[in-house]
Design an enzyme around this catalytic site. Sequence first.
Site, PDB file in Angstrom:
ATOM      1  N   CYS A 106       0.834  -1.207   0.000  1.00  0.00           N
ATOM      2  CA  CYS A 106       0.000   0.000   0.000  1.00  0.00           C
ATOM      3  C   CYS A 106       0.874   1.264   0.000  1.00  0.00           C
ATOM      4  O   CYS A 106       1.743   1.427   0.856  1.00  0.00           O
ATOM      5  CB  CYS A 106      -0.934  -0.003   1.212  1.00  0.00           C
ATOM      6  SG  CYS A 106      -2.033   1.419   1.200  1.00  0.00           S
ATOM      7  N   LYS A 144       1.525  -9.757  -0.355  1.00  0.00           N
ATOM      8  CA  LYS A 144       1.372  -8.991  -1.600  1.00  0.00           C
ATOM      9  C   LYS A 144       2.254  -7.760  -1.489  1.00  0.00           C
ATOM     10  O   LYS A 144       2.109  -6.980  -0.549  1.00  0.00           O
ATOM     11  CB  LYS A 144      -0.090  -8.595  -1.791  1.00  0.00           C
ATOM     12  CG  LYS A 144      -0.375  -7.769  -3.045  1.00  0.00           C
ATOM     13  CD  LYS A 144      -1.885  -7.698  -3.298  1.00  0.00           C
ATOM     14  CE  LYS A 144      -2.239  -6.837  -4.484  1.00  0.00           C
ATOM     15  NZ  LYS A 144      -2.240  -5.413  -4.166  1.00  0.00           N
ATOM     16  N   GLY A 206      -0.971  -6.452 -12.065  1.00  0.00           N
ATOM     17  CA  GLY A 206      -0.794  -5.143 -12.688  1.00  0.00           C
ATOM     18  C   GLY A 206      -1.246  -5.136 -14.133  1.00  0.00           C
ATOM     19  O   GLY A 206      -0.745  -5.909 -14.955  1.00  0.00           O
TER      20      GLY A 206
END
Length: 313
Positions: A106, A144, A206
């Site tokens: 993040c 992640k 992505g």
Amino acid sequence: MRLKTIDIGGLAAPNNVFLAPLAGYTNAVFREMCLRLGAGLTFTEMVSAKGLCYNSKNTEELLYITPSYGGIKAVQLFGGDPEFMERAACSEHIAPFDLIDINMGCPVPKIFNNGEGSALLADMPRAAALIRACKKSGKRVSVKFRTGLSAGKIVAADFAKMCEDSGADMITVHGRTRDKIYAGEVDFGAIAGAKAAVGIPVIANGGVFCDEDAERLMNETGADGVMVARGAMYAPWIFAELTGGGPPDRRALVLKQLEDTAALFGERFALVFMRKMAAFYTKGKKGSSALRERLFACDGLQKLRQMIEEAEF
Ligand SMILES: Cc1cc2nc3c(=O)[nH]c(=O)nc-3n(C[C@H](O)[C@H](O)[C@H](O)COP(=O)(O)O)c2cc1C
């Protein structure tokens, strides 16, 4: 897209096309819809380990799972303190989940400046301690993360190795650096470097908006699967496309999402949320900008139902 099952520490995901965690979007209804459309795995929105330890009210909603949800149950946690992470992972709130994913990507300043999310890319010992803390729950753990903080600081391969050495059962690599937020090219080479560094499954993330994108991401990185974020937010039926399911009745799906969202989260939330989703789902279709204006002026669920009935998806 080449489909295969993914073995996550003995848990078998039925295919390798995953729905990404999306704060504000991947609520219980959306996750079940994507699962039914073909997603091999879905994740909750990111949930604060600390907030969970303090029983914040909002956390309960984020962790809700519909009783009819038939897939692997995966929660995403974020935090920077191994003690809170362990408490959260071992808590009764997390007991219904099979897999804990840790957010180390993040980019938001509030999270980053707290030493959480992508800040962990620059603090491998702490990242390793967080993984070990989650593993104490006895659950499968995945991570992640992004390729690095910026172009000159690519850490994907080393970070992947650290994750595996700390006990992670799977990793997802978002092929962008922190400073790119969600824009720009995906760094296939960095994801490929992470894949080459480990033996656990590697999921590439992505820029997947269609089957061709997924195919290219798999081919260029050698990854085991793909994770779809904005592509699913704008068109959840992408899972049917990528997994070879027949084309679903989009309007019926959106109407069901509206009813299920209202039943679970209340009419007020459903109105605001589904106006936004209907605008996403119709983007690029004929008359979509006029529809968008009408959607945002819509002040009742019955009117919204009518607009969805008449819209082109
Ligand atoms: C609105 C929004 C919310 C997101 N929330 C999360 C989150 O809660 N946890 C997470 O790991 N990534 C989150 N992400 C990042 C996505 O999971 C994904 O890594 C990123 O969008 C790149 O994938 P894409 O190119 O398919 O969109 C979010 C992205 C967006 C656009």
